[in-house]
Design a protein around this motif. Structure first.
Motif, PDB file in Angstrom:
ATOM      1  N   HIS A   1       4.859   0.948  50.685  1.00 38.15           N
ATOM      2  CA  HIS A   1       5.853  -0.068  50.330  1.00 38.15           C
ATOM      3  C   HIS A   1       5.609  -0.548  48.897  1.00 38.15           C
ATOM      4  O   HIS A   1       4.473  -0.870  48.532  1.00 38.15           O
ATOM      5  CB  HIS A   1       5.782  -1.246  51.295  1.00 38.15           C
ATOM      6  CG  HIS A   1       6.954  -2.167  51.190  1.00 38.15           C
ATOM      7  ND1 HIS A   1       7.021  -3.175  50.251  1.00 38.15           N
ATOM      8  CD2 HIS A   1       8.118  -2.221  51.884  1.00 38.15           C
ATOM      9  CE1 HIS A   1       8.166  -3.825  50.384  1.00 38.15           C
ATOM     10  NE2 HIS A   1       8.852  -3.262  51.360  1.00 38.15           N
ATOM     11  N   PRO A   2       6.641  -0.627  48.061  1.00 39.06           N
ATOM     12  CA  PRO A   2       6.465  -0.996  46.642  1.00 39.06           C
ATOM     13  C   PRO A   2       5.759  -2.335  46.433  1.00 39.06           C
ATOM     14  O   PRO A   2       4.865  -2.442  45.581  1.00 39.06           O
ATOM     15  CB  PRO A   2       7.898  -1.041  46.110  1.00 39.06           C
ATOM     16  CG  PRO A   2       8.669  -0.160  47.028  1.00 39.06           C
ATOM     17  CD  PRO A   2       8.045  -0.294  48.370  1.00 39.06           C
ATOM     18  N   VAL A   3       6.140  -3.358  47.189  1.00 40.08           N
ATOM     19  CA  VAL A   3       5.518  -4.679  47.011  1.00 40.08           C
ATOM     20  C   VAL A   3       4.059  -4.641  47.445  1.00 40.08           C
ATOM     21  O   VAL A   3       3.174  -5.178  46.768  1.00 40.08           O
ATOM     22  CB  VAL A   3       6.288  -5.756  47.802  1.00 40.08           C
ATOM     23  CG1 VAL A   3       5.571  -7.100  47.703  1.00 40.08           C
ATOM     24  CG2 VAL A   3       7.713  -5.878  47.272  1.00 40.08           C
ATOM     25  N   ALA A   4       3.783  -4.004  48.582  1.00 40.44           N
ATOM     26  CA  ALA A   4       2.408  -3.901  49.058  1.00 40.44           C
ATOM     27  C   ALA A   4       1.547  -3.128  48.069  1.00 40.44           C
ATOM     28  O   ALA A   4       0.395  -3.500  47.802  1.00 40.44           O
ATOM     29  CB  ALA A   4       2.377  -3.231  50.433  1.00 40.44           C
ATOM     30  N   ARG A   5       2.094  -2.065  47.508  1.00 44.40           N
ATOM     31  CA  ARG A   5       1.346  -1.275  46.534  1.00 44.40           C
ATOM     32  C   ARG A   5       1.025  -2.107  45.290  1.00 44.40           C
ATOM     33  O   ARG A   5      -0.062  -2.008  44.726  1.00 44.40           O
ATOM     34  CB  ARG A   5       2.139  -0.021  46.154  1.00 44.40           C
ATOM     35  CG  ARG A   5       2.192   1.028  47.257  1.00 44.40           C
ATOM     36  CD  ARG A   5       2.977   2.260  46.812  1.00 44.40           C
ATOM     37  NE  ARG A   5       2.354   2.917  45.660  1.00 44.40           N
ATOM     38  CZ  ARG A   5       1.323   3.750  45.756  1.00 44.40           C
ATOM     39  NH1 ARG A   5       0.787   4.022  46.942  1.00 44.40           N
ATOM     40  NH2 ARG A   5       0.821   4.309  44.674  1.00 44.40           N
ATOM     41  N   ARG A   6       1.977  -2.933  44.877  1.00 45.38           N
ATOM     42  CA  ARG A   6       1.731  -3.768  43.699  1.00 45.38           C
ATOM     43  C   ARG A   6       0.613  -4.769  43.980  1.00 45.38           C
ATOM     44  O   ARG A   6      -0.244  -4.999  43.133  1.00 45.38           O
ATOM     45  CB  ARG A   6       3.008  -4.504  43.306  1.00 45.38           C
ATOM     46  CG  ARG A   6       2.856  -5.294  42.001  1.00 45.38           C
ATOM     47  CD  ARG A   6       4.167  -5.855  41.504  1.00 45.38           C
ATOM     48  NE  ARG A   6       4.663  -6.926  42.354  1.00 45.38           N
ATOM     49  CZ  ARG A   6       5.737  -6.841  43.109  1.00 45.38           C
ATOM     50  NH1 ARG A   6       6.438  -5.711  43.144  1.00 45.38           N
ATOM     51  NH2 ARG A   6       6.147  -7.863  43.833  1.00 45.38           N
ATOM     52  N   LEU A   7       0.607  -5.360  45.179  1.00 44.23           N
ATOM     53  CA  LEU A   7      -0.442  -6.313  45.526  1.00 44.23           C
ATOM     54  C   LEU A   7      -1.813  -5.645  45.579  1.00 44.23           C
ATOM     55  O   LEU A   7      -2.835  -6.284  45.320  1.00 44.23           O
ATOM     56  CB  LEU A   7      -0.129  -6.952  46.880  1.00 44.23           C
ATOM     57  CG  LEU A   7       1.069  -7.908  46.913  1.00 44.23           C
ATOM     58  CD1 LEU A   7       1.350  -8.356  48.348  1.00 44.23           C
ATOM     59  CD2 LEU A   7       0.827  -9.117  46.019  1.00 44.23           C
ATOM     60  N   LEU A   8      -1.827  -4.361  45.930  1.00 44.18           N
ATOM     61  CA  LEU A   8      -3.087  -3.610  45.993  1.00 44.18           C
ATOM     62  C   LEU A   8      -3.491  -3.023  44.645  1.00 44.18           C
ATOM     63  O   LEU A   8      -4.527  -2.375  44.533  1.00 44.18           O
ATOM     64  CB  LEU A   8      -2.981  -2.489  47.033  1.00 44.18           C
ATOM     65  CG  LEU A   8      -2.875  -2.934  48.493  1.00 44.18           C
ATOM     66  CD1 LEU A   8      -2.598  -1.741  49.395  1.00 44.18           C
ATOM     67  CD2 LEU A   8      -4.148  -3.663  48.934  1.00 44.18           C
ATOM     68  N   GLY A   9      -2.657  -3.224  43.628  1.00 38.41           N
ATOM     69  CA  GLY A   9      -2.957  -2.692  42.302  1.00 38.41           C
ATOM     70  C   GLY A   9      -2.701  -1.209  42.163  1.00 38.41           C
ATOM     71  O   GLY A   9      -3.256  -0.562  41.270  1.00 38.41           O
ATOM     72  N   LEU A  10      -1.837  -0.644  43.026  1.00 43.56           N
ATOM     73  CA  LEU A  10      -1.517   0.779  42.979  1.00 43.56           C
ATOM     74  C   LEU A  10      -0.279   1.016  42.125  1.00 43.56           C
ATOM     75  O   LEU A  10       0.488   0.095  41.847  1.00 43.56           O
ATOM     76  CB  LEU A  10      -1.289   1.320  44.399  1.00 43.56           C
ATOM     77  CG  LEU A  10      -2.473   1.171  45.371  1.00 43.56           C
ATOM     78  CD1 LEU A  10      -2.063   1.608  46.773  1.00 43.56           C
ATOM     79  CD2 LEU A  10      -3.666   1.980  44.885  1.00 43.56           C
ATOM     80  N   SER A  11      -0.070   2.257  41.727  1.00 49.87           N
ATOM     81  CA  SER A  11       1.105   2.612  40.931  1.00 49.87           C
ATOM     82  C   SER A  11       2.376   2.454  41.757  1.00 49.87           C
ATOM     83  O   SER A  11       2.317   2.457  42.994  1.00 49.87           O
ATOM     84  CB  SER A  11       0.976   4.055  40.442  1.00 49.87           C
ATOM     85  OG  SER A  11       0.889   4.939  41.547  1.00 49.87           O
ATOM     86  N   PRO A  12       3.531   2.308  41.101  1.00 53.70           N
ATOM     87  CA  PRO A  12       4.781   2.058  41.854  1.00 53.70           C
ATOM     88  C   PRO A  12       5.107   3.121  42.893  1.00 53.70           C
ATOM     89  O   PRO A  12       5.573   2.808  43.983  1.00 53.70           O
ATOM     90  CB  PRO A  12       5.844   2.017  40.752  1.00 53.70           C
ATOM     91  CG  PRO A  12       5.097   1.615  39.528  1.00 53.70           C
ATOM     92  CD  PRO A  12       3.749   2.242  39.645  1.00 53.70           C
ATOM     93  N   GLN A  13       4.869   4.395  42.569  1.00 54.35           N
ATOM     94  CA  GLN A  13       5.205   5.478  43.488  1.00 54.35           C
ATOM     95  C   GLN A  13       3.951   6.076  44.117  1.00 54.35           C
ATOM     96  O   GLN A  13       2.984   6.372  43.420  1.00 54.35           O
ATOM     97  CB  GLN A  13       5.973   6.587  42.746  1.00 54.35           C
ATOM     98  CG  GLN A  13       7.332   6.153  42.210  1.00 54.35           C
ATOM     99  CD  GLN A  13       8.263   5.717  43.331  1.00 54.35           C
ATOM    100  OE1 GLN A  13       8.265   6.297  44.423  1.00 54.35           O
ATOM    101  NE2 GLN A  13       9.071   4.690  43.069  1.00 54.35           N
ATOM    102  N   PRO A  14       3.955   6.247  45.443  1.00 53.43           N
ATOM    103  CA  PRO A  14       2.776   6.828  46.099  1.00 53.43           C
ATOM    104  C   PRO A  14       2.559   8.285  45.722  1.00 53.43           C
ATOM    105  O   PRO A  14       3.514   9.044  45.574  1.00 53.43           O
ATOM    106  CB  PRO A  14       3.101   6.681  47.589  1.00 53.43           C
ATOM    107  CG  PRO A  14       4.584   6.567  47.669  1.00 53.43           C
ATOM    108  CD  PRO A  14       5.020   5.901  46.393  1.00 53.43           C
TER     109      PRO A  14
END
Length: 377
Positions: free
Chosen positions: A171-184
């Protein structure tokens, strides 16, 4: 599994935690609250903000008060758990401490890690409650076969955690909170493995129930209903097709509403037995019996408590829909007074999570075992 040991085991007693009606309304039926909220959002178009506040005021805040009602407001519990109750208040300092570390280092990372920790613990808290209720059902029905304990635990943990991990990694928002790039990237494969693991444990659990039925051991209906409700909600909520249509605010609402109703049902049953049972002297327990004497009084106290502490958070712009008057009052490391207040407000939830994992240990508390009537046939 040893077939001889299975054949020699007597069929279990199918026991509800309270009774059929109570459990279907709360312990298992709390699922309906989550589905109604999800349906209002996706089917009717009610905004996540409106539903978030309805959930907070009607269910979530009062469920935190429910813990306080059976600890701090219970004279005997205060005496027996004095140091636990005092020490647990330290969780209110966790957020401000992480905030202070960030300001001193000039980096947001410590505070962001704190926020990530709070969200993960929030979900883990829900998982652990479902596990706890499942073990209560096992105790009540004398469901003691080791193979069933292992299958049940594996099914619950994988079925609730794997879809959540898949959501967090894609999920884009969850990835942002985890400090991950926008696309998996490789995480997409991990998400697929999580969904496959979920399907595998559901199949394993179903196969075990079929095996029990063929062996004449019976099927523990309340436990099966609980697991079906908890896993069904987990799968439905975290499906990418669903989360893409949802405001991310609704994830916490839908996940926790089931947990809230379930918790209220257990605490109310506990209150009835501990404070209002036969041969009980309510005056020995302090305020707790007065609050739990009538359901409307109990509800009113829970809502009043919620309004007080959420009003504090709203005043600092912490909660959705509230003002953000402090946007220019920066305190360092890109953090503001609003962030500091947010860290403190999280203390109410963290305190609840910590205290809850200490006060519901049935195997170590004979009084709790009695008050939940786990020895009743």
């Amino acid at each position: 599994m040893n077939a001889a040991s299975v054949a020699a085991t007597a069929p279990l007693r199918t026991g509800w935690l309270v009774d059929r009606r109570h459990d279907l309304l709360s312990t298992v039926g709390g699922l309906a609250a989550s589905l109604v909220l999800l349906g209002l959002h996706l089917g009717v178009g009610v905004s996540g903000l409106v539903l978030w506040w309805a959930w907070v005021l009607a269910l979530d805040g009062p469920h935190i008060f429910a813990t306080l009602s059976r600890t701090y407001l219970d004279r005997r519990e205060r005496a027996a758990r004095r140091w636990l109750l005092l020490g647990s208040l330290g969780w209110f300092a966790a957020g401000p401490l992480a905030f202070s570390v960030s300001v001193l280092l000039g980096r947001r990372l410590p505070f962001d890690l704190f926020l990530a920790f709070t969200n993960v613990w929030a979900y883990w808290h829900v998982v652990r409650q479902h596990y706890g209720v499942m073990t209560l059902y096992q105790r009540k029905s004398k469901d003691t076969l080791p193979v069933d304990r292992r299958v049940d635990s594996l099914t619950l943990y994988v079925g609730l955690l794997a879809p959540f991990v898949a959501f967090a990694l894609t999920h884009p928002v969850a990835r942002r909170l985890l400090g991950l790039s926008p696309q998996p990237g490789p995480e997409a494969l991990v998400a697929q493995i999580c969904w496959a693991a979920t399907a595998a444990v559901v199949a394993l659990f179903a196969a075990r129930q079929l095996q029990r039925w063929r062996a004449g051991l019976g099927i523990h209906t309340p436990k099966v209903l609980l697991l079906a409700a908890a896993l069904g909600l987990s799968v439905l909520l975290f499906l990418p097709e669903v989360t893409r249509r949802m405001e991310v605010l609704m994830v916490a609402v839908v996940v926790t509403a089931f947990h809230n109703v379930q918790y209220h049902g257990i605490v109310w049953f506990y209150h009835r037995n501990r404070y209002h049972g036969p041969s009980v002297d309510p005056s020995a327990f302090g305020l707790a019996p007065r609050i739990s004497g009538r359901f409307l009084v109990y509800v009113a106290c829970g809502v009043a408590f919620t309004l007080l502490y959420r009003a504090l958070g709203c005043g600092f712009g912490v909660h959705p829909g509230c003002g953000t008057f402090d946007t220019k009052l920066m305190l360092g490391a890109g953090l503001s007074l609003r962030d500091l207040a947010s860290g403190f407000i999280w203390g109410f939830a963290l305190h609840h999570y910590y205290l809850d994992q200490k006060i519901w240990r049935v195997s170590r508390d004979a009084g709790l075992h009695r008050d939940l009537k786990l020895s009743a046939v």
